[in-house]
Design a protein around this motif. Sequence first.
Motif, PDB file in Angstrom:
ATOM      1  N   ALA A 212     -23.087 -17.081  14.750  1.00 54.39           N
ATOM      2  CA  ALA A 212     -21.969 -18.000  14.984  1.00 54.39           C
ATOM      3  C   ALA A 212     -21.459 -17.866  16.410  1.00 54.39           C
ATOM      4  O   ALA A 212     -21.157 -18.870  17.071  1.00 54.39           O
ATOM      5  CB  ALA A 212     -20.853 -17.712  13.986  1.00 54.39           C
TER       6      ALA A 212
ATOM      7  N   ILE B  69      -8.063 -16.269  13.340  1.00 50.48           N
ATOM      8  CA  ILE B  69      -8.442 -17.655  13.068  1.00 50.48           C
ATOM      9  C   ILE B  69      -7.321 -18.606  13.467  1.00 50.48           C
ATOM     10  O   ILE B  69      -7.568 -19.663  14.055  1.00 50.48           O
ATOM     11  CB  ILE B  69      -8.842 -17.799  11.586  1.00 50.48           C
ATOM     12  CG1 ILE B  69     -10.081 -16.973  11.305  1.00 50.48           C
ATOM     13  CG2 ILE B  69      -9.094 -19.244  11.247  1.00 50.48           C
ATOM     14  CD1 ILE B  69     -10.610 -17.085   9.922  1.00 50.48           C
TER      15      ILE B  69
ATOM     16  N   LEU C  44      -7.391 -19.121  17.073  1.00 48.71           N
ATOM     17  CA  LEU C  44      -8.456 -20.070  17.408  1.00 48.71           C
ATOM     18  C   LEU C  44      -8.005 -21.503  17.192  1.00 48.71           C
ATOM     19  O   LEU C  44      -8.250 -22.383  18.023  1.00 48.71           O
ATOM     20  CB  LEU C  44      -9.667 -19.798  16.520  1.00 48.71           C
ATOM     21  CG  LEU C  44     -10.755 -18.913  17.059  1.00 48.71           C
ATOM     22  CD1 LEU C  44     -11.824 -18.771  16.008  1.00 48.71           C
ATOM     23  CD2 LEU C  44     -11.341 -19.536  18.283  1.00 48.71           C
ATOM     24  N   PHE C  45      -7.319 -21.734  16.071  1.00 50.15           N
ATOM     25  CA  PHE C  45      -6.839 -23.087  15.789  1.00 50.15           C
ATOM     26  C   PHE C  45      -5.862 -23.539  16.864  1.00 50.15           C
ATOM     27  O   PHE C  45      -5.912 -24.681  17.319  1.00 50.15           O
ATOM     28  CB  PHE C  45      -6.166 -23.144  14.417  1.00 50.15           C
ATOM     29  CG  PHE C  45      -7.122 -23.299  13.282  1.00 50.15           C
ATOM     30  CD1 PHE C  45      -7.991 -24.376  13.246  1.00 50.15           C
ATOM     31  CD2 PHE C  45      -7.148 -22.385  12.256  1.00 50.15           C
ATOM     32  CE1 PHE C  45      -8.878 -24.519  12.209  1.00 50.15           C
ATOM     33  CE2 PHE C  45      -8.039 -22.529  11.218  1.00 50.15           C
ATOM     34  CZ  PHE C  45      -8.901 -23.589  11.190  1.00 50.15           C
TER      35      PHE C  45
ATOM     36  N   PHE D  85     -23.704  -6.840   3.639  1.00 54.29           N
ATOM     37  CA  PHE D  85     -22.854  -6.404   4.752  1.00 54.29           C
ATOM     38  C   PHE D  85     -23.556  -6.600   6.089  1.00 54.29           C
ATOM     39  O   PHE D  85     -22.985  -7.141   7.045  1.00 54.29           O
ATOM     40  CB  PHE D  85     -22.495  -4.932   4.516  1.00 54.29           C
ATOM     41  CG  PHE D  85     -21.546  -4.356   5.513  1.00 54.29           C
ATOM     42  CD1 PHE D  85     -20.213  -4.697   5.506  1.00 54.29           C
ATOM     43  CD2 PHE D  85     -21.999  -3.457   6.456  1.00 54.29           C
ATOM     44  CE1 PHE D  85     -19.347  -4.161   6.424  1.00 54.29           C
ATOM     45  CE2 PHE D  85     -21.136  -2.913   7.373  1.00 54.29           C
ATOM     46  CZ  PHE D  85     -19.810  -3.271   7.352  1.00 54.29           C
TER      47      PHE D  85
ATOM     48  N   ILE E  51     -23.844 -10.248   6.965  1.00 54.96           N
ATOM     49  CA  ILE E  51     -22.599 -10.808   7.506  1.00 54.96           C
ATOM     50  C   ILE E  51     -22.548 -10.581   9.016  1.00 54.96           C
ATOM     51  O   ILE E  51     -22.172 -11.472   9.782  1.00 54.96           O
ATOM     52  CB  ILE E  51     -21.378 -10.147   6.820  1.00 54.96           C
ATOM     53  CG1 ILE E  51     -21.237 -10.640   5.398  1.00 54.96           C
ATOM     54  CG2 ILE E  51     -20.112 -10.429   7.590  1.00 54.96           C
ATOM     55  CD1 ILE E  51     -20.813 -12.054   5.305  1.00 54.96           C
TER      56      ILE E  51
ATOM     57  N   ILE F 119     -22.986 -24.296  22.066  1.00 55.05           N
ATOM     58  CA  ILE F 119     -22.443 -25.641  21.848  1.00 55.05           C
ATOM     59  C   ILE F 119     -21.297 -25.915  22.821  1.00 55.05           C
ATOM     60  O   ILE F 119     -21.155 -27.012  23.348  1.00 55.05           O
ATOM     61  CB  ILE F 119     -21.976 -25.787  20.390  1.00 55.05           C
ATOM     62  CG1 ILE F 119     -23.148 -25.695  19.436  1.00 55.05           C
ATOM     63  CG2 ILE F 119     -21.298 -27.128  20.176  1.00 55.05           C
ATOM     64  CD1 ILE F 119     -22.743 -25.581  18.000  1.00 55.05           C
ATOM     65  N   GLY F 120     -20.480 -24.887  23.072  1.00 57.82           N
ATOM     66  CA  GLY F 120     -19.302 -25.121  23.884  1.00 57.82           C
ATOM     67  C   GLY F 120     -19.555 -25.134  25.379  1.00 57.82           C
ATOM     68  O   GLY F 120     -18.646 -25.418  26.140  1.00 57.82           O
TER      69      GLY F 120
ATOM     70  N   ILE G  90     -24.731 -13.086  10.601  1.00 60.40           N
ATOM     71  CA  ILE G  90     -24.133 -14.424  10.603  1.00 60.40           C
ATOM     72  C   ILE G  90     -23.070 -14.524  11.680  1.00 60.40           C
ATOM     73  O   ILE G  90     -22.982 -15.531  12.396  1.00 60.40           O
ATOM     74  CB  ILE G  90     -23.539 -14.730   9.209  1.00 60.40           C
ATOM     75  CG1 ILE G  90     -24.652 -15.000   8.208  1.00 60.40           C
ATOM     76  CG2 ILE G  90     -22.614 -15.927   9.267  1.00 60.40           C
ATOM     77  CD1 ILE G  90     -24.170 -15.118   6.802  1.00 60.40           C
ATOM     78  N   LEU G  91     -22.273 -13.471  11.841  1.00 62.78           N
ATOM     79  CA  LEU G  91     -21.231 -13.497  12.877  1.00 62.78           C
ATOM     80  C   LEU G  91     -21.852 -13.578  14.269  1.00 62.78           C
ATOM     81  O   LEU G  91     -21.365 -14.320  15.138  1.00 62.78           O
ATOM     82  CB  LEU G  91     -20.339 -12.269  12.759  1.00 62.78           C
ATOM     83  CG  LEU G  91     -19.358 -12.301  11.594  1.00 62.78           C
ATOM     84  CD1 LEU G  91     -18.628 -10.985  11.489  1.00 62.78           C
ATOM     85  CD2 LEU G  91     -18.364 -13.416  11.780  1.00 62.78           C
TER      86      LEU G  91
ATOM     87  N   ILE H 223      -7.491 -10.638  10.514  1.00 60.40           N
ATOM     88  CA  ILE H 223      -8.522 -11.618  10.859  1.00 60.40           C
ATOM     89  C   ILE H 223      -7.965 -13.026  10.789  1.00 60.40           C
ATOM     90  O   ILE H 223      -8.145 -13.821  11.710  1.00 60.40           O
ATOM     91  CB  ILE H 223      -9.743 -11.449   9.945  1.00 60.40           C
ATOM     92  CG1 ILE H 223     -10.398 -10.110  10.230  1.00 60.40           C
ATOM     93  CG2 ILE H 223     -10.727 -12.565  10.179  1.00 60.40           C
ATOM     94  CD1 ILE H 223     -11.644  -9.861   9.503  1.00 60.40           C
TER      95      ILE H 223
ATOM     96  N   ALA I 199     -21.647 -20.821  19.043  1.00 56.51           N
ATOM     97  CA  ALA I 199     -20.415 -21.353  19.616  1.00 56.51           C
ATOM     98  C   ALA I 199     -20.506 -21.405  21.131  1.00 56.51           C
ATOM     99  O   ALA I 199     -20.107 -22.393  21.761  1.00 56.51           O
ATOM    100  CB  ALA I 199     -19.230 -20.493  19.177  1.00 56.51           C
TER     101      ALA I 199
END
Lengths: 102, 162
Positions: B150, B64, B67-68, B140, B143, B157-158, B146-147, B59, B154
Amino acid sequence: MIPLNYILLVSAVLFCIGIFGVLTRRNAVSILISIELILNAANINLVAFNRYLNPADGLGQIFALFVIAIAAAASVVGLVLIIAIYRHGKSIFADELNLMKW
Amino acid sequence: MSEIIFILIALAVCIFAFLTVLSRNVFHSAVWLAMTLLSISGIYFYLGAEFLGVIQILIYVGGIVTLFVFAIKLTANIEDATIKQTNQQVIFAGILSVALFLIFLKVIGFYPWQAGLLSGESISLKQLGQLLMTTYVVPFEFISLILLAAMVGAIVIGKIKK
């Protein structure tokens, strides 16, 4: 096994480096990268305490798993916000983003 | 023997983390972050949390950091070496971090951690999965919620507004 203190020491070093990065970096992406370092320091602490204080109970590992998932969600939303700000104002330096400052 | 391995991993974590925070080029910073996270997964393997180490690599390093890198490449001309990457508070932030570290050092050295230690095998992957599906099933599922939130957030917003 190495004593618990040494693992906590590594985690403390990582946390302080992350704090330094959050406070000094201008670039918003770099600030998010430093926040990832801080979250990983917390994860190391969770796993280390789980291993040394109560290895038969997996609570620390499960919470570290949740922290990783939350960190993924947080960095996704943060990066998209940064890209939206960049499209809007052509800058992602945190000290130049003063649109909402009175 | 295992102490030497741990000290090598710990040194790698600290050095890579320093390089992450100090490198001027943001792209290099992301690459050093990947190295830091790989070393941290070494700590997880050392502590007997194999599943967490694999998840860390999958992950963090696989997701991540990618993504950065995307974010760095999408926001152009920020990796130019001539642009200043630190603000004016470097000295104060350094003093603050070192002071914080000294407080941590005091606490870690002061408390008798060795008194409460239990020995025994670490939890197995099978038990971990059973715990996730029985005792901790509510967090669990939260989560996953939440994912999903998100991901939808995303995309919203994007989205480029016409």
